[in-house]
Design a protein around this motif. Structure first.
Motif, PDB file in Angstrom:
ATOM      1  N   UNK A 151       5.650  -3.420 -47.658  1.00  0.00           N
ATOM      2  CA  UNK A 151       5.899  -3.097 -46.263  1.00  0.00           C
ATOM      3  C   UNK A 151       5.696  -1.639 -45.922  1.00  0.00           C
ATOM      4  N   UNK A 152       4.726  -0.981 -46.567  1.00  0.00           N
ATOM      5  CA  UNK A 152       4.494   0.451 -46.354  1.00  0.00           C
ATOM      6  C   UNK A 152       3.326   0.729 -45.430  1.00  0.00           C
ATOM      7  N   UNK A 153       2.847  -0.297 -44.705  1.00  0.00           N
ATOM      8  CA  UNK A 153       1.772  -0.067 -43.761  1.00  0.00           C
ATOM      9  C   UNK A 153       2.272   0.652 -42.514  1.00  0.00           C
ATOM     10  N   UNK A 154       1.347   1.094 -41.683  1.00  0.00           N
ATOM     11  CA  UNK A 154       1.707   1.775 -40.441  1.00  0.00           C
ATOM     12  C   UNK A 154       2.238   0.778 -39.420  1.00  0.00           C
ATOM     13  N   UNK A 155       3.073   1.260 -38.492  1.00  0.00           N
ATOM     14  CA  UNK A 155       3.609   0.414 -37.426  1.00  0.00           C
ATOM     15  C   UNK A 155       2.483   0.051 -36.461  1.00  0.00           C
ATOM     16  N   UNK A 156       2.286  -1.258 -36.255  1.00  0.00           N
ATOM     17  CA  UNK A 156       1.170  -1.752 -35.455  1.00  0.00           C
ATOM     18  C   UNK A 156       1.644  -2.122 -34.059  1.00  0.00           C
ATOM     19  N   UNK A 157       0.933  -1.637 -33.054  1.00  0.00           N
ATOM     20  CA  UNK A 157       1.121  -2.102 -31.691  1.00  0.00           C
ATOM     21  C   UNK A 157       0.089  -3.190 -31.430  1.00  0.00           C
ATOM     22  N   UNK A 158       0.547  -4.428 -31.224  1.00  0.00           N
ATOM     23  CA  UNK A 158      -0.342  -5.589 -31.105  1.00  0.00           C
ATOM     24  C   UNK A 158      -0.500  -5.977 -29.637  1.00  0.00           C
ATOM     25  N   UNK A 159      -1.742  -6.111 -29.186  1.00  0.00           N
ATOM     26  CA  UNK A 159      -2.038  -6.493 -27.814  1.00  0.00           C
ATOM     27  C   UNK A 159      -2.670  -7.881 -27.818  1.00  0.00           C
ATOM     28  N   UNK A 204       3.984   0.421 -25.923  1.00  0.00           N
ATOM     29  CA  UNK A 204       3.877   0.304 -27.382  1.00  0.00           C
ATOM     30  C   UNK A 204       4.044   1.665 -28.054  1.00  0.00           C
ATOM     31  N   UNK A 205       3.470   2.695 -27.453  1.00  0.00           N
ATOM     32  CA  UNK A 205       3.626   4.040 -28.005  1.00  0.00           C
ATOM     33  C   UNK A 205       5.101   4.444 -27.981  1.00  0.00           C
ATOM     34  N   UNK A 206       5.766   4.172 -26.887  1.00  0.00           N
ATOM     35  CA  UNK A 206       7.190   4.500 -26.777  1.00  0.00           C
ATOM     36  C   UNK A 206       8.026   3.715 -27.788  1.00  0.00           C
ATOM     37  N   UNK A 215      -0.585   2.643 -34.845  1.00  0.00           N
ATOM     38  CA  UNK A 215      -1.964   2.167 -34.772  1.00  0.00           C
ATOM     39  C   UNK A 215      -1.963   0.932 -33.865  1.00  0.00           C
ATOM     40  N   UNK A 216      -3.165   0.461 -33.511  1.00  0.00           N
ATOM     41  CA  UNK A 216      -3.256  -0.659 -32.566  1.00  0.00           C
ATOM     42  C   UNK A 216      -4.143  -1.773 -33.128  1.00  0.00           C
ATOM     43  N   UNK A 234      -4.777  -5.673 -41.196  1.00  0.00           N
ATOM     44  CA  UNK A 234      -5.856  -4.706 -41.407  1.00  0.00           C
ATOM     45  C   UNK A 234      -5.555  -3.397 -40.686  1.00  0.00           C
ATOM     46  N   UNK A 235      -5.054  -3.496 -39.458  1.00  0.00           N
ATOM     47  CA  UNK A 235      -4.724  -2.286 -38.695  1.00  0.00           C
ATOM     48  C   UNK A 235      -3.651  -1.465 -39.403  1.00  0.00           C
ATOM     49  N   UNK A 236      -2.655  -2.147 -39.970  1.00  0.00           N
ATOM     50  CA  UNK A 236      -1.558  -1.429 -40.631  1.00  0.00           C
ATOM     51  C   UNK A 236      -1.990  -0.765 -41.923  1.00  0.00           C
ATOM     52  N   UNK A 237      -3.004  -1.346 -42.609  1.00  0.00           N
ATOM     53  CA  UNK A 237      -3.415  -0.847 -43.923  1.00  0.00           C
ATOM     54  C   UNK A 237      -4.466   0.260 -43.846  1.00  0.00           C
ATOM     55  N   UNK A 238      -5.192   0.333 -42.756  1.00  0.00           N
ATOM     56  CA  UNK A 238      -6.317   1.271 -42.699  1.00  0.00           C
ATOM     57  C   UNK A 238      -5.917   2.722 -42.963  1.00  0.00           C
ATOM     58  N   UNK A 239      -4.897   3.270 -42.298  1.00  0.00           N
ATOM     59  CA  UNK A 239      -4.542   4.674 -42.585  1.00  0.00           C
ATOM     60  C   UNK A 239      -4.046   4.873 -44.013  1.00  0.00           C
ATOM     61  N   UNK A 240      -3.314   3.879 -44.542  1.00  0.00           N
ATOM     62  CA  UNK A 240      -2.803   3.992 -45.910  1.00  0.00           C
ATOM     63  C   UNK A 240      -3.959   4.048 -46.902  1.00  0.00           C
ATOM     64  N   UNK A 241      -4.927   3.138 -46.727  1.00  0.00           N
ATOM     65  CA  UNK A 241      -6.071   3.110 -47.636  1.00  0.00           C
ATOM     66  C   UNK A 241      -6.916   4.365 -47.466  1.00  0.00           C
TER      67      UNK A 241
END
Length: 700
Positions: free
Chosen positions: A81-89, A161-163, A168-169, A221-228
């Motif tokens: 659970x170390x991925x980035x917080x995702x804002x899902x639209x 979502x930012x608030x 990431x999105x 994928x969105x949550x993992x991209x910055x980590x990778x």
């Protein structure tokens, strides 16, 4: 100066590296994984490679022509659970797609866990409802705009979502794979509102039918991209500073390589990066040694992974299961359980249990002397006499037999009323049985007879345990590859640059159809494949592949109408004709009945193509290793050592690496001590060494 071809694989306990020079000489190197800085674990193995060749590290790295790499960064980030917080639209009205989860509660759980109905709950949702926003828009199944995108609604959603904490999105609108115009506009608005934000669009990343799987995979994928990206930047920087000039390549779950830039955009496609390398290596070595059907078994320090090579090709899966989440990404089919050399043994309620908890790289098994206080499979192997305490990691780590005996006595032997040796053999018996059960699930439960397959045993601990689980399965041969201890790394080095492009475009035949080409127009199929192939070729060439080196394989996912699950059917024809369409449906029926039984197909109900896929590959420069350099014909007599087997101490012959040569015959009970692994030949088995240096074990 020689050119070097290097491949590395970072595991949970050890980091493995293979170095092959232009003459075909192969070097196998292992070092402990450095969890906080995985790149330094790779660097440690390269230091060993440079020392073995008598050259400075920077010189070796400067002469590297190809560097391929497998990583567990995305896997671990997802599981922990170390991925980035995702804002899902999502499309208005579909914001509960992820929490509903198709209603299943048992996904990713083993049989024992699914039986505990009172505690059976869904897994935690990947994106909480507070980070999910709905926007007004609607496109229908044919790609027609039914309701225009409300751009003010999108801006409001992005700000909320930012608030709420989105870093990431991810954008996954209902029918975006049929028409991506709304998703592309949402991405533009996100950039206007949050300049530089990372955005993953489902229509670009995964344009396929099935809103739950597509949304889940896009969000992960969105949550993992910055980590990778952070990990890859650190990895590339560390090796570049040490002297590496070649741009590293990364292994994907589909068994192919990609550039760091390409794979960062498809981070979720790397979650099986390491394990699939062993299957690819088994395919490559099997082709050279004459094995077409192979069960691949990888026992490392943390897990036991099983895959299949069928008729010379790795068996693929349409999905990738990680933890309790199923990603809608094709991968080499690998199943895993927590049964490695570091698996912890305990007595609970008077019952001896092994795994799935692992001691990991730090502190590791008690016998490593790094602070481990609980007994593991490796401690049991040492107490039983299979492991030489002075030969671990080529003698760089001396194992502590007394410490191993103490922790087994304290945590297993006394609680279970056994001697230390009996407790150690119980640990080994249980873990071997668990591994045999997993192989049965992959073979027997899928309609395959294990007797038709050779077992390839690799990983640091696989060659030590394979004599036991291989015999229990009834497989004719257990093959320990010469690359066993670094087999997954070797497979990563055997892979090609690969690009996968797919598109869901549902096409159905009416019930009772006999001329399938009348409902599935060949020209339309051909045009769809041509569009995907052109995109895949363009991306490979942009990644550095020569245009004339690219080859393309075509596949369709088909199901019977009114069914849910699909099967993948290869398309061999260069240009599809009416006869090819009919042959495609016939092939689907054959695959379906091979999986579910003769007569299970129901053609009268009609069939449906759901997804088109192309796999484009371009060979990576490499050299074949020279098996003749891997052993000598030294006529030395084997040593002897006592081993606890079958409830008693027995004498075993002990061979070293310099004993091995082509044609050597070994009678069990015997142990082969290689610098990087230990091979055991059981009491009722014989073994021989083939021309590549592989050890082949057979039952008498």
């Amino acid at each position: 100066m020689p050119s070097y071809y290097v491949a590395s694989d970072i595991g949970g306990t050890f980091t493995d590296t293979v170095v092959i020079d232009s003459a075909g000489t192969v070097g196998r190197h292992k070092s402990s994984t450095v969890p906080d800085d995985p790149a330094h674990g790779v660097l440690d193995t390269l230091v060993l490679a440079a020392e073995e060749r008598g050259v400075p590290l920077d010189q070796l790295l400067a002469d590297v022509e190809v560097f391929a790499h497998g990583t567990t960064v995305a896997t671990n980030a997802m599981l922990e659970g170390r991925g980035c917080a995702v804002g899902l639209i999502q499309t208005r009205g579909f914001g509960d797609t992820l929490p509903i989860m198709r209603g299943f509660k048992a996904g990713g759980l083993d049989e024992e866990e699914t039986k505990r109905f009172r505690t059976l709950v869904k897994q935690p949702v990947v994106v909480p409802r507070t980070l999910t926003a709905e926007v007004t828009e609607r496109i229908d199944y044919a790609g027609r705009i039914v309701c225009p995108l409300d751009e003010d609604d999108v801006r409001r959603a992005v700000r909320e979502l930012v608030e709420a904490g989105a870093e990431v999105f991810a954008v996954s609108l209902l029918w975006s794979f049929a028409c991506d115009v709304h998703e592309r506009r949402v991405a533009e608005i996100v950039e206007e509102e949050v300049p530089g934000a990372s955005v993953t669009l489902s229509s670009e990343f995964l344009p396929r039918i099935g809103e739950y799987a597509r949304t889940l995979t896009t969000a992960i994928n969105a949550s993992l991209r910055p980590v990778l990206r952070t990990s890859l930047d650190s990895f590339e920087s560390t090796l570049s500073e040490a002297g590496l000039s070649a741009a590293p390549l990364l292994m994907q779950s589909n068994g192919g390589l990609a550039t760091f830039g390409d794979v960062e955009r498809r981070a979720a496609a790397t979650v099986m990066s390491g394990p699939v390398g062993g299957v690819v290596a088994s395919q490559a070595l099997g082709a050279r040694a004459g094995y077409r059907n192979i069960v691949t078994t990888d026992m490392g320090g943390t897990s036991f992974d099983v895959g299949l090579v069928l008729d010379g090709r790795p068996v693929m899966s349409n999905t990738t299961l990680i933890g309790r989440d199923e990603l809608a990404l094709p991968s080499v089919a690998v199943r895993a359980i927590g049964a490695g050399a570091g698996s912890v043994a305990s007595v609970r309620g008077g019952v001896l249990q092994v795994g799935p908890e692992s001691a990991g790289a730090r502190p590791g098994p008690a016998c490593y002397g790094r602070g481990g206080t609980r007994p593991t499979v490796a401690d049991a192997d040492l107490v039983l006499g299979y492991l030489n305490p002075d030969n671990f990691l080529g003698g760089r780590l001396t194992l502590d037999v007394d410490r191993a005996r103490r922790v087994i006595d304290e945590h297993v032997a006394r609680p279970a009323g056994l001697s230390v040796e009996q407790a150690a053999e119980g640990i080994k018996t249980i873990v071997d049985a668990r591994m045999a059960d997993l192989v049965r699930k992959v073979t027997v439960e899928q309609g395959y007879d294990p007797g038709d397959f050779a077992v390839f045993a690799y990983g640091g601990a696989g060659p030590l345990h394979a004599f036991s689980y291989g015999a229990e399965l009834g497989c004719p041969q257990v093959v320990v590859p010469i690359t066993a201890s670094v087999h997954s790394a070797f497979g990563i080095g055997c892979s090609d640059l690969t690009m996968v492009e797919e598109l869901s475009k549902p096409m159905q035949t009416p019930p009772g159809t006999t001329e399938h080409s009348s409902a599935l127009p060949p020209a339309e199929l051909d045009a769809t494949f041509r569009q995907l192939a052109e995109r895949a070729r363009r991306n490979l060439v942009a990644a550095g592949a020569a245009e004339d080196s690219v080859s393309v394989a075509k596949f369709v996912e088909i199901r019977f109408r009114a069914q849910i699950h699909v099967l993948t059917v290869p398309i061999e024809a260069e240009r599809i004709t009416a006869a090819d369409v009919d042959a495609m449906v016939d092939r689907f029926v054959d695959i379906y009945e091979g999986r579910f039984g003769k007569g299970a197909a129901f053609l009268d109900g009609g069939v449906e193509i759901t997804t088109f896929r192309v796999v484009a590959t371009s060979p990576v420069p490499r050299t074949e290793f020279d098996g003749s350099t891997l052993g000598s014909a030294a006529p030395a007599r084997p040593d002897r050592r006592q081993v606890f087997s079958g409830g008693t101490w027995r004498e075993a012959a002990v061979y070293r690496a310099d004993h091995l040569h082509e044609g050597l015959a070994i009678d069990g009970l015997a142990i082969v001590e290689l610098p990087d692994t230990t091979v055991v030949v059981g009491p009722d088995q014989t073994a021989g060494v083939d021309g590549l240096g592989n050890i082949v074990i057979e039952n008498r």
